[in-house]
Each structure stands twice: as C-alpha cells, then as structure tokens.
Design a protein around this motif. Sequence first.
Motif, short mmCIF file in Angstrom:
data_model
loop_
_atom_site.label_atom_id
_atom_site.label_comp_id
_atom_site.label_asym_id
_atom_site.label_seq_id
_atom_site.Cartn_x
_atom_site.Cartn_y
_atom_site.Cartn_z
N UNK A 204 28.19 29.93 53.97
CA UNK A 204 28.41 29.07 52.80
C UNK A 204 27.99 29.80 51.52
N UNK A 205 26.80 30.42 51.56
CA UNK A 205 26.32 31.15 50.38
C UNK A 205 27.25 32.31 50.04
N UNK A 206 27.73 33.01 51.07
CA UNK A 206 28.65 34.11 50.83
C UNK A 206 29.95 33.62 50.21
N UNK A 207 30.42 32.44 50.64
CA UNK A 207 31.67 31.93 50.09
C UNK A 207 31.54 31.64 48.60
N UNK A 208 30.40 31.14 48.17
CA UNK A 208 30.19 30.90 46.74
C UNK A 208 30.13 32.22 45.97
N UNK A 209 29.48 33.22 46.56
CA UNK A 209 29.41 34.54 45.92
C UNK A 209 30.80 35.15 45.80
N UNK A 210 31.57 35.08 46.89
CA UNK A 210 32.94 35.61 46.85
C UNK A 210 33.77 34.91 45.78
N UNK A 211 33.67 33.59 45.73
CA UNK A 211 34.47 32.82 44.77
C UNK A 211 34.14 33.20 43.34
N UNK A 212 32.85 33.26 43.01
CA UNK A 212 32.47 33.57 41.64
C UNK A 212 32.84 34.99 41.27
N UNK A 213 32.69 35.92 42.20
CA UNK A 213 33.07 37.31 41.93
C UNK A 213 34.57 37.44 41.70
N UNK A 214 35.35 36.69 42.49
CA UNK A 214 36.81 36.72 42.35
C UNK A 214 37.23 36.16 40.99
N UNK A 215 36.62 35.07 40.60
CA UNK A 215 36.93 34.47 39.29
C UNK A 215 36.55 35.43 38.17
N UNK A 216 35.43 36.13 38.32
CA UNK A 216 35.00 37.09 37.30
C UNK A 216 36.00 38.24 37.17
N UNK A 217 36.56 38.67 38.29
CA UNK A 217 37.58 39.74 38.24
C UNK A 217 38.77 39.29 37.40
N UNK A 218 39.21 38.05 37.60
CA UNK A 218 40.35 37.53 36.86
C UNK A 218 40.08 37.45 35.36
N UNK A 219 38.82 37.32 35.00
CA UNK A 219 38.46 37.25 33.58
C UNK A 219 38.32 38.64 32.96
N UNK A 220 37.96 39.63 33.77
CA UNK A 220 37.66 40.95 33.24
C UNK A 220 38.85 41.90 33.20
N UNK A 221 39.79 41.71 34.13
CA UNK A 221 40.87 42.69 34.27
C UNK A 221 42.23 42.01 34.20
N UNK A 222 43.25 42.82 33.96
CA UNK A 222 44.62 42.31 33.89
C UNK A 222 45.58 43.27 34.59
N UNK A 223 46.74 42.73 34.98
CA UNK A 223 47.87 43.50 35.49
C UNK A 223 47.47 44.43 36.63
N UNK A 224 47.80 45.73 36.50
CA UNK A 224 47.57 46.68 37.59
C UNK A 224 46.09 46.85 37.87
N UNK A 225 45.28 46.88 36.83
CA UNK A 225 43.84 47.02 37.03
C UNK A 225 43.29 45.85 37.83
N UNK A 226 43.77 44.63 37.53
CA UNK A 226 43.32 43.44 38.26
C UNK A 226 43.73 43.53 39.72
N UNK A 227 44.97 43.90 39.99
CA UNK A 227 45.45 43.99 41.36
C UNK A 227 44.64 45.00 42.17
N UNK A 228 44.32 46.12 41.53
CA UNK A 228 43.53 47.16 42.21
C UNK A 228 42.12 46.66 42.52
#
Length: 211
Positions: free
Chosen positions: A163-187
Amino acid sequence: MPTRDERKQQSRQALLEAALQLSTSGRSFSSLSLREVAREVGLVPTAFYRHFQDMNELGLEIVDQVALFLKHILHQLSHDYFKQPNMNAETSMVFFFQAVEKNAAAWIFMIAERWGGSVLLRDAIAREIKDLTDGLCLDLKQIKSMQHIKNEQDLYVLAQTLIDMSFTWAMSWISLNRQFQDENLSEKQQLYIQQAVIQVQLLFRGIANWQ
C-alpha cells in the motif's frame, strides 16, 4: 428534465469535485473556505448548507469517495497480478499508472491530506488505509504462492508495504507528468515503470524465500 432530487445530487457532487480540484492544485483542503467552494460551482454560500453541515462533513465525504476509488484500483491490480499467471509485472504496473493518470486528484488528495491535513481528515484517511490493508491481507492469504507464510502479521506487514509503495509510485508518476513533456516524459515514464517492476520483483523474490 432532471428532478429536484437529481438536481440536488448534482449540486452536491459538484461541490465535492470542486473542493477536490481546489485542494489538489497546490492548496491544502484546510485552507479552503466554504464560500470559495460554493462560488466555484456557482452557488451562494447559504446553498452549501443544503448539502453539508460544514467543510468537515464535505471533507469526510471526499475521503469516502476517494477511498472507494482507490480500493477498486488496488483490488483490481492485486487480482490481476496474483491471480492471472499470464499477466506479467510490467503489464500490471502500466495498468496501475494509467489508473493514476485518469484520476490524479484522488491520489494527490489522499497523499497530501494523509500527512498534512487536519486531524479529522488524517484520522479518517488512516481508517481507510487500514481497511485497504486489511483487504489486501485477506487477498494475499488466498494466494497459493503465499501459503508458506504462516504468521499472519508477516502478511499484514507485506500488505502495508505494498500500500505504501503504491502511494509512492502514484506521487512519483504524477511528478513526472508535471516535470517533463513529450519525448522526455515518455522516456522518464518508461524508466520509472522498469524501476517499479524491479521493486516488485525484488520484494516477491524475498517473499518466496521467507521463513
């Protein structure tokens, strides 16, 4: 034409969704005012009281709705990963991250208010997370590959970890979407999926040899 009860339910749900969106856009739920939430959906403040006694009651209702959503996602993930032999870890993680993207606000709310919210919301979220953990623990007990673990507390700790890992994964994934775009995001996303898969594999390799 919607009935009076239907219009009332629509207004109630609009208030919930407005508060959720406002509280996950860089604000905490406790910083929101009743007037602000009502104004967001085009209602006068007095109309708010037709639906909720106060902001605390509205906040608890958000916790209930978000928890129900997360229970569905995590139950589906555990069912697919543990009970479908042909589904590999990467496929499961991709499904999980797709679910995160579809309702990022739910995850942000639960994570932010779990640690930084009011005592009332923190306690409510703690109860919901315990319920999530209890349910996952029951799921784990039914899995053939877990039958060698005789101590129920060990399974409970495993459920807590997931459960704790799932929250960490979710927040990290959301942070990626905020920090990167296009090809950089996909990578970056592909790299993170691979890292999450390795975490899962390491965890369950250890479980397989647990005494």
